[in-house]
Scaffold this motif. Structure first.
Motif, mmCIF file in Angstrom:
data_model
loop_
_atom_site.group_PDB
_atom_site.id
_atom_site.type_symbol
_atom_site.label_atom_id
_atom_site.label_comp_id
_atom_site.label_asym_id
_atom_site.label_seq_id
_atom_site.Cartn_x
_atom_site.Cartn_y
_atom_site.Cartn_z
ATOM 1 N N PRO A 15 0.791 -1.236 0.000
ATOM 2 C CA PRO A 15 0.000 0.000 0.000
ATOM 3 C C PRO A 15 0.822 1.283 0.000
ATOM 4 O O PRO A 15 0.391 2.291 -0.545
ATOM 5 C CB PRO A 15 -0.842 -0.100 1.272
ATOM 6 C CG PRO A 15 -0.847 -1.534 1.636
ATOM 7 C CD PRO A 15 0.402 -2.129 1.090
ATOM 8 N N GLU A 16 2.017 1.244 0.559
ATOM 9 C CA GLU A 16 2.812 2.476 0.624
ATOM 10 C C GLU A 16 3.686 2.693 -0.625
ATOM 11 O O GLU A 16 4.347 3.725 -0.738
ATOM 12 C CB GLU A 16 3.683 2.497 1.888
ATOM 13 C CG GLU A 16 4.718 1.411 1.982
ATOM 14 C CD GLU A 16 4.200 0.110 2.603
ATOM 15 O OE1 GLU A 16 4.984 -0.824 2.674
ATOM 16 O OE2 GLU A 16 3.030 0.031 2.983
ATOM 17 N N THR B 175 0.000 6.703 -3.897
ATOM 18 C CA THR B 175 0.362 5.328 -3.541
ATOM 19 C C THR B 175 -0.740 4.351 -3.936
ATOM 20 O O THR B 175 -1.886 4.743 -4.189
ATOM 21 C CB THR B 175 0.605 5.191 -2.024
ATOM 22 O OG1 THR B 175 -0.631 5.441 -1.348
ATOM 23 C CG2 THR B 175 1.684 6.145 -1.532
ATOM 24 N N TYR B 176 -0.373 3.075 -3.945
ATOM 25 C CA TYR B 176 -1.350 2.026 -4.224
ATOM 26 C C TYR B 176 -2.452 2.013 -3.168
ATOM 27 O O TYR B 176 -3.615 1.757 -3.476
ATOM 28 C CB TYR B 176 -0.679 0.653 -4.262
ATOM 29 C CG TYR B 176 0.144 0.416 -5.504
ATOM 30 C CD1 TYR B 176 -0.451 0.353 -6.752
ATOM 31 C CD2 TYR B 176 1.520 0.228 -5.424
ATOM 32 C CE1 TYR B 176 0.295 0.136 -7.888
ATOM 33 C CE2 TYR B 176 2.276 0.010 -6.559
ATOM 34 C CZ TYR B 176 1.655 -0.040 -7.796
ATOM 35 O OH TYR B 176 2.386 -0.262 -8.912
ATOM 36 N N GLY B 177 -2.116 2.288 -1.937
ATOM 37 C CA GLY B 177 -3.100 2.298 -0.858
ATOM 38 C C GLY B 177 -4.169 3.360 -1.075
ATOM 39 O O GLY B 177 -5.354 3.117 -0.853
ATOM 40 N N ALA C 234 -6.403 2.129 -3.834
ATOM 41 C CA ALA C 234 -7.246 1.024 -3.379
ATOM 42 C C ALA C 234 -8.424 1.536 -2.565
ATOM 43 O O ALA C 234 -9.539 0.997 -2.664
ATOM 44 C CB ALA C 234 -6.426 0.030 -2.570
ATOM 45 N N ARG C 235 -8.229 2.574 -1.770
ATOM 46 C CA ARG C 235 -9.323 3.127 -0.962
ATOM 47 C C ARG C 235 -10.432 3.700 -1.843
ATOM 48 O O ARG C 235 -11.605 3.684 -1.464
ATOM 49 C CB ARG C 235 -8.798 4.198 -0.012
ATOM 50 C CG ARG C 235 -8.168 3.623 1.241
ATOM 51 C CD ARG C 235 -7.877 4.693 2.282
ATOM 52 N NE ARG C 235 -6.811 5.624 1.885
ATOM 53 C CZ ARG C 235 -5.497 5.368 2.026
ATOM 54 N NH1 ARG C 235 -5.094 4.212 2.514
ATOM 55 N NH2 ARG C 235 -4.606 6.261 1.657
ATOM 56 N N SER D 12 -12.483 0.576 -2.928
ATOM 57 C CA SER D 12 -12.677 -0.499 -1.944
ATOM 58 C C SER D 12 -14.135 -0.907 -1.780
ATOM 59 O O SER D 12 -14.425 -2.050 -1.432
ATOM 60 C CB SER D 12 -12.090 -0.091 -0.591
ATOM 61 O OG SER D 12 -12.780 1.049 -0.096
#
Length: 148
Positions: free
Chosen positions: A5-6, A47-49, A52-53, A56
């Motif tokens: 995620p980072e 970032t990927y995180g 993704a949020r 989600s």
């Protein structure tokens, strides 16, 4: 290696998420306002995180198997009946040009030889012309019955 995620996201990663969001709008999962908000956040994500949020609460979409990508191209072909008519006109123009050149060569050869040469240009224009005529008739019949 799985993306953590980072880890920093690339422009391509952001574009894939934006494409997925567009598909979710098309399927009615997001309103236009929600889409605009998320799209703005997509291009601000680092970032990927963060990416993704943004998706989600949405089901996964396989962007490699989206049928919507081929449907507009098929609809565009059906929506352009004049294109087929133009290509048929081009075929007739090519036939007429080749026939005229063949007849001119035959005429010059006949006059230059001093005796009659059988009219071989009929072998050039005959079969080609018959095929074009059949295609023209079948296209005209399809249009009169309501086909494209």
């Amino acid at each position: 290696m799985a993306a953590m995620p980072e880890m920093r996201a690339s422009d391509g990663d952001r574009d894939r998420v934006a494409a997925a969001l567009r598909e979710h709008v098309a399927e009615g999962r997001l309103t236009i306002d929600e889409f605009n908000e998320r799209l703005e956040a997509v291009y601000q994500s680092r970032t990927y995180g963060e990416l993704a949020r943004l998706t989600s609460d949405l089901p996964e979409i396989d962007l490699h198997r989206m049928p919507a990508a081929t449907e507009p191209a098929q609809r565009a072909q059906v929506a352009q009946p004049g294109k087929a008519q133009g290509s048929l006109r081009s075929a007739w123009t090519a036939w007429a040009g080749a026939s005229a050149i063949s007849w001119m060569i035959w005429l010059i050869a006949t006059v230059a030889s001093g005796h009659f040469i059988p009219p071989w240009p009929m072998w050039v224009m005959g079969p080609w012309g018959v095929i074009l005529l059949l295609k023209t008739i079948s296209d005209a019949g399809g249009r009169s019955r309501g086909g494209a």
